[in-house]
Design a protein around this motif. Structure first.
Motif, PDB file in Angstrom:
ATOM      1  N   TRP A 294       1.168  -1.392   0.289  1.00  0.00           N
ATOM      2  CA  TRP A 294       0.007   0.263  -0.182  1.00  0.00           C
ATOM      3  C   TRP A 294       0.589   1.516   0.067  1.00  0.00           C
ATOM      4  CZ3 TRP A 294       0.044   3.264   4.144  1.00  0.00           C
ATOM      5  CH2 TRP A 294       1.039   2.907   5.662  1.00  0.00           C
TER       6      TRP A 294
ATOM      7  N   ARG B 155       3.428   0.687  -2.846  1.00  0.00           N
ATOM      8  CA  ARG B 155       2.284  -0.102  -4.210  1.00  0.00           C
ATOM      9  C   ARG B 155       2.579   1.001  -5.671  1.00  0.00           C
ATOM     10  NH1 ARG B 155      -3.253  -1.893  -5.433  1.00  0.00           N
ATOM     11  NH2 ARG B 155      -2.177  -3.099  -3.975  1.00  0.00           N
TER      12      ARG B 155
ATOM     13  N   ALA C 142       4.326  -0.289  -8.462  1.00  0.00           N
ATOM     14  CA  ALA C 142       3.902   0.030 -10.277  1.00  0.00           C
ATOM     15  C   ALA C 142       4.221   0.691 -11.307  1.00  0.00           C
ATOM     16  CB  ALA C 142       2.453   0.667  -9.927  1.00  0.00           C
TER      17      ALA C 142
ATOM     18  N   LEU D 121       1.318  -6.187 -12.377  1.00  0.00           N
ATOM     19  CA  LEU D 121       0.732  -5.075 -12.374  1.00  0.00           C
ATOM     20  C   LEU D 121      -1.155  -6.334 -11.822  1.00  0.00           C
ATOM     21  CD1 LEU D 121      -1.018  -2.776 -13.015  1.00  0.00           C
ATOM     22  CD2 LEU D 121      -0.845  -3.880 -15.916  1.00  0.00           C
TER      23      LEU D 121
ATOM     24  N   LEU E 285      -1.009  -6.555  -8.277  1.00  0.00           N
ATOM     25  CA  LEU E 285      -1.133  -5.019  -7.764  1.00  0.00           C
ATOM     26  C   LEU E 285      -3.058  -5.008  -7.213  1.00  0.00           C
ATOM     27  CD1 LEU E 285       1.554  -2.421  -9.126  1.00  0.00           C
ATOM     28  CD2 LEU E 285       0.819  -3.052  -6.661  1.00  0.00           C
ATOM     29  N   LEU E 286      -3.803  -5.511  -8.959  1.00  0.00           N
ATOM     30  CA  LEU E 286      -5.069  -5.260  -8.952  1.00  0.00           C
ATOM     31  C   LEU E 286      -5.659  -5.736  -8.174  1.00  0.00           C
ATOM     32  CD1 LEU E 286      -4.665  -4.562 -12.713  1.00  0.00           C
ATOM     33  CD2 LEU E 286      -5.414  -2.575 -11.338  1.00  0.00           C
TER      34      LEU E 286
ATOM     35  N   ALA F 206      -5.980  -3.682  -5.517  1.00  0.00           N
ATOM     36  CA  ALA F 206      -6.617  -2.117  -5.512  1.00  0.00           C
ATOM     37  C   ALA F 206      -8.242  -1.751  -5.701  1.00  0.00           C
ATOM     38  CB  ALA F 206      -6.565  -1.614  -6.570  1.00  0.00           C
TER      39      ALA F 206
ATOM     40  N   THR G 230      -3.406   2.577  -9.929  1.00  0.00           N
ATOM     41  CA  THR G 230      -1.936   1.643 -10.357  1.00  0.00           C
ATOM     42  C   THR G 230      -1.555   1.944 -11.679  1.00  0.00           C
ATOM     43  OG1 THR G 230      -3.032  -0.405  -8.467  1.00  0.00           O
ATOM     44  CG2 THR G 230      -1.697  -1.107 -10.445  1.00  0.00           C
TER      45      THR G 230
ATOM     46  N   TRP H  65       0.043   4.080 -11.980  1.00  0.00           N
ATOM     47  CA  TRP H  65       1.470   4.489 -12.423  1.00  0.00           C
ATOM     48  C   TRP H  65       2.794   3.679 -13.254  1.00  0.00           C
ATOM     49  CZ3 TRP H  65       4.857   7.689  -9.748  1.00  0.00           C
ATOM     50  CH2 TRP H  65       3.881   9.129  -8.294  1.00  0.00           C
TER      51      TRP H  65
ATOM     52  N   THR I 273      -6.110  -0.302 -16.666  1.00  0.00           N
ATOM     53  CA  THR I 273      -6.765  -1.072 -15.684  1.00  0.00           C
ATOM     54  C   THR I 273      -8.058  -0.740 -14.820  1.00  0.00           C
ATOM     55  OG1 THR I 273      -5.500   0.952 -14.351  1.00  0.00           O
ATOM     56  CG2 THR I 273      -4.457  -1.494 -15.122  1.00  0.00           C
TER      57      THR I 273
END
Length: 531
Positions: free
Chosen positions: A12, A16, A20, A47, A50-51, A54, A72, A75, A122
């Motif tokens: 976070w 994060r 990204a 990626l 990370l999603l 998210a 996300t 970046w 995204t």
């Protein structure tokens, strides 16, 4: 891998953002001149993970819940475009006194704007996000759509579309004939995101099998397409092209004191005798805006060109064309290709239709000039765009599709309604960007136009990379970046296309529909499991 995936999902704040940004920047190593496409097996799983993490507040409404996914992707895109386009700043340093102040806008501002497309991708994918292979399909479909949009929104700038990263060699370029660069972008994201499934287990077998099958088809079709081209009966080579790469420093190009030296250099290179036993060239090609003056200001130039050309030879050159205003209308200048015969007569011309914003013209000109802004290439006060595009008639019965400078990055410009042409003709001046990745990236995109159309491509660049490319995207002759000289190559034959531009658009649409349906079905199944 599950532990790594979990750590990335739970990241976070600043961590994060850094992850990204780093994943996007790492993906640039898959592009020229590095061509290390395996890094995408790291960038896109990161990626995806990370999603996975998210998630916005359930009370924030749909826009608020989409915001972490958009951030996300933004970046990721910011890292990709900063690392992939930093060399654009080199153009501003040619006239550092006038444009150095704009360096942050080129190096950071443009990537920040382009990253909005990846943020949109995204965010769109998040709407169909699930916990299996469906989320990979959602991400692929969304990237395909936004890369397509990047090709025309605000005049378009599809430079370094993700699909190019999966094409480091001609064997891996041939699928573009069937699905185009935007279809390749969607499939690239799917294949290279698939390893993310190994970190979360659900759908891993199906996703990896699908990715392996797509990659195998990609390689298999590449082999078949190149074999088909090589198996065709070669027509006798009657056209020999000489490419002149003068390597003129951009800062000297329009210097009044340098014009005679530059013109003499072009004439000298063009008159070099062929190697022992080699046929003399039928066509001599100079780069974009090679003539360092307006022809109307140098009436003796055409006679000097005629004196250099041998009987039957033709010169194709880039130049600035001047058009006087009529009835009080302003003067116009065009970025033009001229065809000049051995008698010094201009027998054909084509003007550039798709100009570079802020480079060749200034959008919202009246407003922005009040703030002291001007196009970077404002030697003559900016350029006007051609009213229409048509093939350029060369000697020997050849018709060329003209692609001036970055027109070669737009797939739609390599085909003309009513005429396929016999070759693609790309004149450019990448000296603006020095010894950076920019010219290598530009060449790769031009190669794909040859593959999509199955036409040979003749490319003359001031400082490189000049090349003659066959219908399979293979370089059959060229000069490296920064080297001055000439080379002669027999023009490769064209090849019948098995898939038209319209069919490529259909293929792209079908790919997006299938991926979206996969994502939608997976999303629905996930909701049903939790109901």
């Amino acid at each position: 891998m599950e532990r790594i995936a979990e750590s990335i999902m739970l990241s976070w704040g600043g961590k994060r953002m850094v992850l990204a940004f780093g994943a996007g920047a790492l993906a640039v190593l898959a592009l020229p001149p590095f061509n290390f496409f395996a890094v995408l097996f790291v960038s896109f799983p990161v990626l995806v993970w990370l999603l996975d993490g998210a998630s916005g507040s359930a009370e924030a409404g749909i826009v608020g819940r989409m915001r972490p996914a958009f951030a996300t992707g933004w970046w990721f895109g910011f890292g990709y475009f900063v690392a992939g386009l930093w060399w654009l700043g080199n153009a501003l340093l040619v006239d550092a006194d006038g444009f150095a102040w704009a360096l942050p806008l080129a190096v950071l501002g443009l990537p920040a704007l382009l990253a909005i497309f990846y943020g949109a991708a995204t965010a769109l994918a998040w709407l169909l996000w699930s916990d299996g292979v469906g989320r990979v399909a959602a991400l692929a479909a969304a990237f395909g759509v936004t890369e397509w949009a990047r090709g025309f929104v605000l005049t378009g700038f599809p430079w370094n579309a993700i699909g190019y990263a999966a094409m480091p060699a001609p064997l891996m370029m041939q699928s573009a004939e069937i699905v185009g660069i935007f279809g390749m972008s969607a499939l690239t994201v799917f294949v290279f995101s698939a390893p993310a499934l190994l970190g979360t287990r659900r759908g891993a077998v199906a996703g990896m099998v699908a990715a392996l099958l797509l990659f195998s088809l990609h390689i298999g079709y590449g082999w078949l397409a190149l074999h088909r081209i090589d198996s065709a009966d070669p027509a006798p080579a009657r056209t020999v092209v000489r490419i002149v790469q003068p390597a003129i420093d951009q800062s000297a190009k329009w210097d009044m004191a340098e014009r005679e030296r530059i013109f003499a250099r072009l004439l000298q290179f063009s008159a070099v005798s062929p190697r022992d036993g080699a046929p003399r060239p039928t066509h001599i090609v100079w780069p974009e805006t090679a003539l360092p003056f307006l022809l109307t200001e140098n009436p003796g130039a055409l006679s000097r060109i005629a004196g250099m050309l041998q009987v039957g030879q033709t010169l194709v050159t880039g130049a600035v064309r001047f058009e006087d205003g009529i009835g009080g209308a302003p003067q116009r200048f065009y970025n033009t290709i001229y065809v000049i015969d051995d008698e010094g007569q201009i027998i054909g011309s084509a003007d550039k239709a798709h100009l570079v914003p802020f480079g060749e013209y200034l959008p919202f000109e009246r407003l922005l000039r009040r703030f002291g802004l001007a196009p970077v290439a404002e030697t003559f006060g900016g350029f006007s765009a051609a009213d229409h595009r048509t093939t350029l008639s060369l000697s020997g019965g050849l018709n060329a599709v003209p692609l001036i400078c970055y027109e070669a990055i737009f797939p739609g410009l390599s085909t003309l309604s009513g005429s396929r042409g016999d070759l693609l003709l790309n004149l450019t001046n990448d000296a603006w960007y020095g010894m950076t990745p920019g010219p290598y990236q530009h060449l790769r995109q031009a190669q794909l136009r040859a593959v999509e159309t199955r036409l040979p491509l003749v490319r003359a660049a001031n400082s490189g990379i000049s090349a003659v490319i066959d219908a399979g995207g293979r370089v059959v002759g060229g000069l490296p970046l920064g080297e001055a000289g000439v080379f002669d190559v027999a023009l490769p034959p064209d090849t019948d296309t098995v898939w038209s531009a319209g069919n490529r658009r259909f293929s792209f649409g079908l790919i997006i529909v299938i991926l979206a349906m996969m994502a939608g079905f997976a999303r629905r199944s996930k909701i049903q499991r939790f109901d």
